[in-house]
Design a protein around this motif. Structure first.
Motif, PDB file in Angstrom:
ATOM      1  N   VAL A  82     -12.534   8.557 -13.297  1.00 49.21           N
ATOM      2  CA  VAL A  82     -12.755   8.279 -14.703  1.00 49.21           C
ATOM      3  C   VAL A  82     -13.241   6.855 -14.838  1.00 49.21           C
ATOM      4  O   VAL A  82     -12.578   5.921 -14.403  1.00 49.21           O
ATOM      5  CB  VAL A  82     -11.463   8.462 -15.532  1.00 49.21           C
ATOM      6  CG1 VAL A  82     -11.730   8.119 -16.981  1.00 49.21           C
ATOM      7  CG2 VAL A  82     -10.947   9.886 -15.407  1.00 49.21           C
ATOM      8  N   VAL A  83     -14.427   6.690 -15.407  1.00 47.16           N
ATOM      9  CA  VAL A  83     -14.951   5.367 -15.661  1.00 47.16           C
ATOM     10  C   VAL A  83     -14.826   5.138 -17.155  1.00 47.16           C
ATOM     11  O   VAL A  83     -15.691   5.512 -17.934  1.00 47.16           O
ATOM     12  CB  VAL A  83     -16.420   5.260 -15.220  1.00 47.16           C
ATOM     13  CG1 VAL A  83     -16.926   3.848 -15.437  1.00 47.16           C
ATOM     14  CG2 VAL A  83     -16.549   5.662 -13.767  1.00 47.16           C
ATOM     15  N   ALA A  84     -13.708   4.580 -17.594  1.00 51.61           N
ATOM     16  CA  ALA A  84     -13.450   4.396 -19.014  1.00 51.61           C
ATOM     17  C   ALA A  84     -12.951   2.990 -19.251  1.00 51.61           C
ATOM     18  O   ALA A  84     -12.248   2.413 -18.428  1.00 51.61           O
ATOM     19  CB  ALA A  84     -12.412   5.406 -19.497  1.00 51.61           C
ATOM     20  N   SER A 118     -10.701   3.971 -29.412  1.00 51.22           N
ATOM     21  CA  SER A 118     -10.077   3.917 -28.094  1.00 51.22           C
ATOM     22  C   SER A 118     -10.793   4.902 -27.197  1.00 51.22           C
ATOM     23  O   SER A 118     -10.777   6.108 -27.437  1.00 51.22           O
ATOM     24  CB  SER A 118      -8.590   4.284 -28.185  1.00 51.22           C
ATOM     25  OG  SER A 118      -8.085   4.548 -26.899  1.00 51.22           O
ATOM     26  N   TYR A 119     -11.456   4.403 -26.178  1.00 55.68           N
ATOM     27  CA  TYR A 119     -12.150   5.282 -25.247  1.00 55.68           C
ATOM     28  C   TYR A 119     -11.154   6.175 -24.514  1.00 55.68           C
ATOM     29  O   TYR A 119     -11.483   7.297 -24.139  1.00 55.68           O
ATOM     30  CB  TYR A 119     -12.953   4.462 -24.247  1.00 55.68           C
ATOM     31  CG  TYR A 119     -13.990   3.570 -24.891  1.00 55.68           C
ATOM     32  CD1 TYR A 119     -14.799   4.028 -25.920  1.00 55.68           C
ATOM     33  CD2 TYR A 119     -14.145   2.250 -24.470  1.00 55.68           C
ATOM     34  CE1 TYR A 119     -15.726   3.208 -26.514  1.00 55.68           C
ATOM     35  CE2 TYR A 119     -15.088   1.423 -25.058  1.00 55.68           C
ATOM     36  CZ  TYR A 119     -15.871   1.891 -26.083  1.00 55.68           C
ATOM     37  OH  TYR A 119     -16.796   1.087 -26.667  1.00 55.68           O
ATOM     38  N   VAL A 120      -9.941   5.671 -24.324  1.00 57.04           N
ATOM     39  CA  VAL A 120      -8.917   6.478 -23.676  1.00 57.04           C
ATOM     40  C   VAL A 120      -8.584   7.685 -24.543  1.00 57.04           C
ATOM     41  O   VAL A 120      -8.519   8.827 -24.070  1.00 57.04           O
ATOM     42  CB  VAL A 120      -7.648   5.644 -23.407  1.00 57.04           C
ATOM     43  CG1 VAL A 120      -6.513   6.541 -22.931  1.00 57.04           C
ATOM     44  CG2 VAL A 120      -7.936   4.557 -22.372  1.00 57.04           C
ATOM     45  N   GLU A 170      -9.268  11.657 -23.662  1.00 54.23           N
ATOM     46  CA  GLU A 170      -8.194  12.642 -23.644  1.00 54.23           C
ATOM     47  C   GLU A 170      -8.429  13.754 -24.664  1.00 54.23           C
ATOM     48  O   GLU A 170      -7.987  14.894 -24.468  1.00 54.23           O
ATOM     49  CB  GLU A 170      -6.859  11.946 -23.903  1.00 54.23           C
ATOM     50  CG  GLU A 170      -6.449  11.032 -22.755  1.00 54.23           C
ATOM     51  CD  GLU A 170      -5.152  10.291 -23.010  1.00 54.23           C
ATOM     52  OE1 GLU A 170      -4.661  10.323 -24.174  1.00 54.23           O
ATOM     53  OE2 GLU A 170      -4.627   9.670 -22.065  1.00 54.23           O
ATOM     54  N   GLN A 171      -9.138  13.430 -25.738  1.00 56.54           N
ATOM     55  CA  GLN A 171      -9.483  14.428 -26.748  1.00 56.54           C
ATOM     56  C   GLN A 171     -10.566  15.380 -26.257  1.00 56.54           C
ATOM     57  O   GLN A 171     -10.500  16.591 -26.489  1.00 56.54           O
ATOM     58  CB  GLN A 171      -9.963  13.712 -28.017  1.00 56.54           C
ATOM     59  CG  GLN A 171     -10.649  14.604 -29.041  1.00 56.54           C
ATOM     60  CD  GLN A 171     -11.391  13.795 -30.087  1.00 56.54           C
ATOM     61  OE1 GLN A 171     -11.055  12.634 -30.348  1.00 56.54           O
ATOM     62  NE2 GLN A 171     -12.407  14.382 -30.691  1.00 56.54           N
ATOM     63  N   VAL A 172     -11.554  14.850 -25.553  1.00 53.77           N
ATOM     64  CA  VAL A 172     -12.748  15.619 -25.222  1.00 53.77           C
ATOM     65  C   VAL A 172     -12.690  16.283 -23.853  1.00 53.77           C
ATOM     66  O   VAL A 172     -13.130  17.426 -23.680  1.00 53.77           O
ATOM     67  CB  VAL A 172     -14.007  14.722 -25.321  1.00 53.77           C
ATOM     68  CG1 VAL A 172     -15.236  15.446 -24.795  1.00 53.77           C
ATOM     69  CG2 VAL A 172     -14.223  14.269 -26.755  1.00 53.77           C
TER      70      VAL A 172
END
Length: 384
Positions: A45-47, A56-58, A62-64
């Motif tokens: 994971v590159v976030a 929040s990219y995190v 986690e949503q997508v």
């Protein structure tokens, strides 16, 4: 070597026309992002968590990510390849690129949970490079992604891509929208030679690599705005370096939303057909040679296909022989369609692909011999 003309000829199927633009030998090639399957696929994971930002990219990941899948394709003679995809609806339909599953003997779909299932191709569109798979899985594996609107996409807005590059499933990368309205050759050859053209593609610098094909390009609300399709790469003959160079292309989601219901219901989608040959842009020198005003933009009509919709509507193609870079004189300059300005051939294709269907009438405004003329054209189905 492909010709310098975008062949809308038997094309102009909604803006996906036969297009063949010559590229110098040192011009970077545009490659599909399908990757040969690797012996093992790990998760990376590159976030990046934003500093003081609203998103929040995190949380987005986690949503997508539960709705994003890895696709492993098996061919004859034990060959295999891989790409990406995502869940379209609650019925178990998966969207990906057609080139990901082209020629496959079997297709394995891998969910983020690790659940694996065989997928069946139920619809394909070579013009926009879209395929629909159907899978039979437990309901807890189904997490449809929210579809946004590519019409609302702005150059400069942040986007993320999630997919399976190099077999690294669940990889998320961040970038911006670099441009809109790009064109690429489709995967379907036109009857008159060359290829139809996929129009209105989104260009992004989000890191997209082989294996990302078919995965979602998302806005920061977690909405899909495109399906990642191809990257531009440098190297000998344009193919020796397969890593991302900051130029990726995605099929706009508005096209996907228009086409997919037909693919699910009928297995195919019919694009509108205008029946002209045009070119993307004209230089100042070419405009002067053709006698066109330097301040008037439009799509110059090289030729009109016999008995096609444009010909039936009275459109005129170039008639005079030329000694200037194979550019004949005398063609109409399309300046607007249905009162929508046309600056380039890409504008014309984008309008067709997102707003028109076979059987629709379209008002075409052209500049001919210094006079503005309105023509009425009835679009037909793109020829097979």
């Amino acid at each position: 070597m492909k010709s310098n003309y975008l062949t809308i000829a038997g094309l102009l199927f909604v803006g996906l026309l036969a297009a063949c633009i010559a590229q110098p030998a040192d011009t970077p090639a545009v490659l599909p992002t399908l990757e040969s399957a690797l012996p093992a696929a790990s998760t990376e994971v590159v976030a990046t968590e934003p500093q003081g930002g609203q998103v929040s990219y995190v949380d987005l990941y986690e949503q997508v990510n539960p709705g994003v899948v890895a696709i492993i394709v098996y061919y004859q003679e034990n060959d295999s390849g891989q790409g990406s995809g995502f869940v379209f609806d609650d019925e178990g339909h998966i969207l990906t690129n057609y080139h990901v599953v082209e020629g496959s003997e079997a297709i394995e779909v891998v969910f983020s949970s690790g659940y694996r299932v065989i997928g069946q191709v139920i619809g394909k569109d070579l013009d926009s490079d879209i395929a629909v798979l159907n899978v039979d899985v437990p309901s807890e594996q189904i997490h449809p992604l929210v579809l946004g609107s590519s019409e609302d996409v702005k150059v400069g807005q942040q986007v993320v891509a999630i997919g399976n590059p190099y077999g690294l499933s669940g990889t998320m990368t961040l970038g911006i929208v670099s441009a809109r309205g790009r064109m690429l050759d489709s995967m379907r050859e036109s009857p008159s030679g060359g290829y139809f053209t996929a129009a209105d593609l989104i260009q992004t610098d989000a890191s997209i690599n082989p294996g990302n094909s078919g995965g979602p390009l998302l806005n920061l609300d977690g909405e899909v705005i495109g399906i990642n399709r191809a990257i531009r790469t440098n190297g000998e003959d344009g193919v020796s370096t397969l890593s991302n160079s900051g130029i990726g292309f995605a099929v706009p989601i508005d096209v996907v939303k228009r086409v997919t219901p037909y693919l699910i219901e009928n297995g195919q989608y019919d694009y509108p057909y205008l029946g002209i040959v045009s070119r993307e842009e004209l230089t100042l020198g070419e405009r002067e040679y053709l006698g066109l005003p330097a301040d008037v933009q439009g799509a110059y009509v090289i030729s009109v296909l016999e008995d096609g919709p444009a010909a039936q509507g009275g459109m005129v193609g170039a008639t005079n022989e030329s000694t200037y870079i194979d550019l004949p004189k005398g063609g109409d300059l399309i300046t607007a369609v249905d009162d929508q300005p046309v600056r380039t051939f890409s504008d014309l294709l984008s309008y067709l692909v997102t707003h028109k269907s076979p059987g629709d009438s379209m008002r075409v405004t052209v500049l001919r011999d210094g006079s503005q003329i309105d023509l009425s054209v009835v679009l037909t189905k793109r020829p097979e």
